[in-house]
Design a protein around this motif. Structure first.
Motif, PDB file in Angstrom:
ATOM      1  N   LEU A  77      48.186  47.941  41.083  1.00 49.40           N
ATOM      2  CA  LEU A  77      49.280  48.815  40.657  1.00 49.40           C
ATOM      3  C   LEU A  77      50.146  48.156  39.594  1.00 49.40           C
ATOM      4  N   GLU A  78      49.928  46.874  39.342  1.00 56.91           N
ATOM      5  CA  GLU A  78      50.597  46.179  38.244  1.00 56.91           C
ATOM      6  C   GLU A  78      49.746  46.167  36.976  1.00 56.91           C
ATOM      7  N   GLY A  79      48.496  46.632  37.073  1.00 53.59           N
ATOM      8  CA  GLY A  79      47.586  46.590  35.927  1.00 53.59           C
ATOM      9  C   GLY A  79      46.311  45.833  36.276  1.00 53.59           C
ATOM     10  N   TRP A  80      45.493  45.546  35.263  1.00 52.46           N
ATOM     11  CA  TRP A  80      44.206  44.895  35.491  1.00 52.46           C
ATOM     12  C   TRP A  80      44.361  43.421  35.829  1.00 52.46           C
ATOM     13  N   LEU A  81      43.482  42.941  36.701  1.00 52.54           N
ATOM     14  CA  LEU A  81      43.333  41.515  36.974  1.00 52.54           C
ATOM     15  C   LEU A  81      41.896  41.162  36.654  1.00 52.54           C
ATOM     16  N   TYR A  82      41.697  40.107  35.857  1.00 54.99           N
ATOM     17  CA  TYR A  82      40.367  39.717  35.424  1.00 54.99           C
ATOM     18  C   TYR A  82      39.900  38.480  36.194  1.00 54.99           C
ATOM     19  N   LEU A  83      38.629  38.500  36.565  1.00 56.68           N
ATOM     20  CA  LEU A  83      38.008  37.398  37.296  1.00 56.68           C
ATOM     21  C   LEU A  83      36.837  36.854  36.484  1.00 56.68           C
ATOM     22  N   ALA A  84      36.861  35.569  36.197  1.00 60.31           N
ATOM     23  CA  ALA A  84      35.717  34.876  35.597  1.00 60.31           C
ATOM     24  C   ALA A  84      35.095  34.008  36.681  1.00 60.31           C
ATOM     25  N   ALA A  85      33.767  34.041  36.775  1.00 60.32           N
ATOM     26  CA  ALA A  85      33.087  33.282  37.826  1.00 60.32           C
ATOM     27  C   ALA A  85      31.881  32.556  37.252  1.00 60.32           C
ATOM     28  N   VAL A  86      31.535  31.448  37.920  1.00 61.65           N
ATOM     29  CA  VAL A  86      30.345  30.663  37.577  1.00 61.65           C
ATOM     30  C   VAL A  86      29.504  30.551  38.842  1.00 61.65           C
ATOM     31  N   LEU A  87      28.237  30.941  38.756  1.00 63.47           N
ATOM     32  CA  LEU A  87      27.352  31.015  39.914  1.00 63.47           C
ATOM     33  C   LEU A  87      26.160  30.084  39.721  1.00 63.47           C
ATOM     34  N   ASP A  88      25.837  29.297  40.746  1.00 65.42           N
ATOM     35  CA  ASP A  88      24.646  28.447  40.718  1.00 65.42           C
ATOM     36  C   ASP A  88      23.438  29.297  41.102  1.00 65.42           C
ATOM     37  N   ALA A  89      22.448  29.384  40.213  1.00 64.34           N
ATOM     38  CA  ALA A  89      21.303  30.263  40.445  1.00 64.34           C
ATOM     39  C   ALA A  89      20.448  29.817  41.627  1.00 64.34           C
ATOM     40  N   GLU A 185      48.961  39.428  42.583  1.00 59.55           N
ATOM     41  CA  GLU A 185      48.912  38.315  43.530  1.00 59.55           C
ATOM     42  C   GLU A 185      48.156  38.703  44.792  1.00 59.55           C
ATOM     43  N   ALA A 186      48.329  39.925  45.251  1.00 60.14           N
ATOM     44  CA  ALA A 186      47.592  40.403  46.426  1.00 60.14           C
ATOM     45  C   ALA A 186      46.101  40.437  46.138  1.00 60.14           C
ATOM     46  N   ALA A 187      45.726  40.866  44.933  1.00 60.98           N
ATOM     47  CA  ALA A 187      44.313  40.892  44.551  1.00 60.98           C
ATOM     48  C   ALA A 187      43.758  39.478  44.451  1.00 60.98           C
ATOM     49  N   ARG A 188      44.545  38.570  43.873  1.00 59.71           N
ATOM     50  CA  ARG A 188      44.109  37.171  43.776  1.00 59.71           C
ATOM     51  C   ARG A 188      43.811  36.590  45.151  1.00 59.71           C
ATOM     52  N   VAL A 191      40.560  38.139  46.642  1.00 58.76           N
ATOM     53  CA  VAL A 191      39.333  37.633  46.032  1.00 58.76           C
ATOM     54  C   VAL A 191      39.106  36.176  46.408  1.00 58.76           C
ATOM     55  N   PHE A 192      40.166  35.375  46.431  1.00 55.65           N
ATOM     56  CA  PHE A 192      40.050  33.982  46.861  1.00 55.65           C
ATOM     57  C   PHE A 192      39.468  33.899  48.274  1.00 55.65           C
ATOM     58  N   GLU A 193      40.002  34.694  49.189  1.00 60.41           N
ATOM     59  CA  GLU A 193      39.518  34.677  50.563  1.00 60.41           C
ATOM     60  C   GLU A 193      38.062  35.110  50.646  1.00 60.41           C
ATOM     61  N   TYR A 194      37.705  36.122  49.856  1.00 59.12           N
ATOM     62  CA  TYR A 194      36.317  36.606  49.892  1.00 59.12           C
ATOM     63  C   TYR A 194      35.356  35.512  49.430  1.00 59.12           C
ATOM     64  N   ILE A 195      35.674  34.872  48.295  1.00 59.84           N
ATOM     65  CA  ILE A 195      34.767  33.867  47.732  1.00 59.84           C
ATOM     66  C   ILE A 195      34.703  32.615  48.594  1.00 59.84           C
ATOM     67  N   GLU A 196      35.859  32.041  48.892  1.00 60.65           N
ATOM     68  CA  GLU A 196      35.898  30.722  49.522  1.00 60.65           C
ATOM     69  C   GLU A 196      35.752  30.765  51.041  1.00 60.65           C
TER      70      GLU A 196
END
Length: 220
Positions: A77-89, A185-188, A191-196
């Motif tokens: 609701l504050e606008g877009w949040l962008y996520l860049a990720a690096v994945l080990d194949a 911040e809520a989105a951050r 996403v942090f919880e989901y990944i880590e």
């Protein structure tokens, strides 16, 4: 239904896949489905581009041989949040990530620096799309500084980075599309919880023998 019985078995309960499928159908339970998401690649630039060295050779026998990188976005609701990720194949583990309200070169550089701070690759191929962030001079210099070979997808070809696209689709259908983020911040935090706390350590992948990325690396 394939993933649930393996999770139950890990918790000490042996239940067949057929039983799980029947119970899911009875109670109206189904896997979450993906939705379309906004394109984030800006390939309309005059910056130098790399050849598609990877050529869709995603299956790797050892870690830190091929890293995939990309950017996605999430609406708040504050606008877009962008996520860049690096994945080990090799293990499909997210080894680096970064989030920002701006889709700038610093976003992808921070994700790569996190990965380099966690891992110590000796002979690495880095594959991304043709976005201006990955083609920028600063990013290319960071790759050269660490003796990393650069590879890029062909123009408008999402299949050349399909494994990375698959992770973003999984993130969206399992977490992001089922939340309403009031703030970035809520989105951050989500996403942090989901990944880590889930994806790397607990989420079971059929391609990894239904192990999580962390479990797969430990087993190897």
């Amino acid at each position: 239904s394939p993933r649930v019985p393996r999770e139950l078995k890990a918790r000490g309960r042996n239940v067949s896949r057929n039983t799980v499928a029947r119970l899911m159908k009875t109670h109206g339970l189904a896997a979450r489905t993906r939705k379309k998401y906004r394109a984030t690649t800006d390939s309309n630039h005059s910056l130098p581009l790399a050849e598609n060295v990877l050529n869709r050779q995603f299956e790797q026998d050892s870690p830190d041989r091929v890293w995939l990188a990309d950017i996605t976005c999430m609406w708040t609701l504050e606008g877009w949040l962008y996520l860049a990720a690096v994945l080990d194949a090799h293990s499909r583990k997210i080894v680096g990530w970064s989030m920002s309200d701006r889709m700038q070169t610093r976003l992808v550089m921070d994700a790569l620096r996190m990965a380099l701070g966690r891992r110590y690759p000796e002979s690495l191929l880095h594959h991304s799309d043709r976005g201006s962030q990955y083609a920028s001079q600063a990013y290319r210099e960071l790759l050269r500084e660490h003796n990393i070979t650069c590879s890029m997808s062909r123009k408008a070809n999402c299949w050349d980075n399909a494994m990375m696209e698959s992770f973003f689709a999984t993130l969206k259908k399992e977490r992001v599309h089922h939340e309403v983020y009031v703030t970035r911040e809520a989105a951050r935090q989500s996403v942090f919880e989901y990944i880590e706390l889930f994806y790397n350590s607990r989420r079971r992948h059929s391609a990894l023998g239904y192990l999580s990325p962390d479990q797969f690396e430990q087993a190897a």
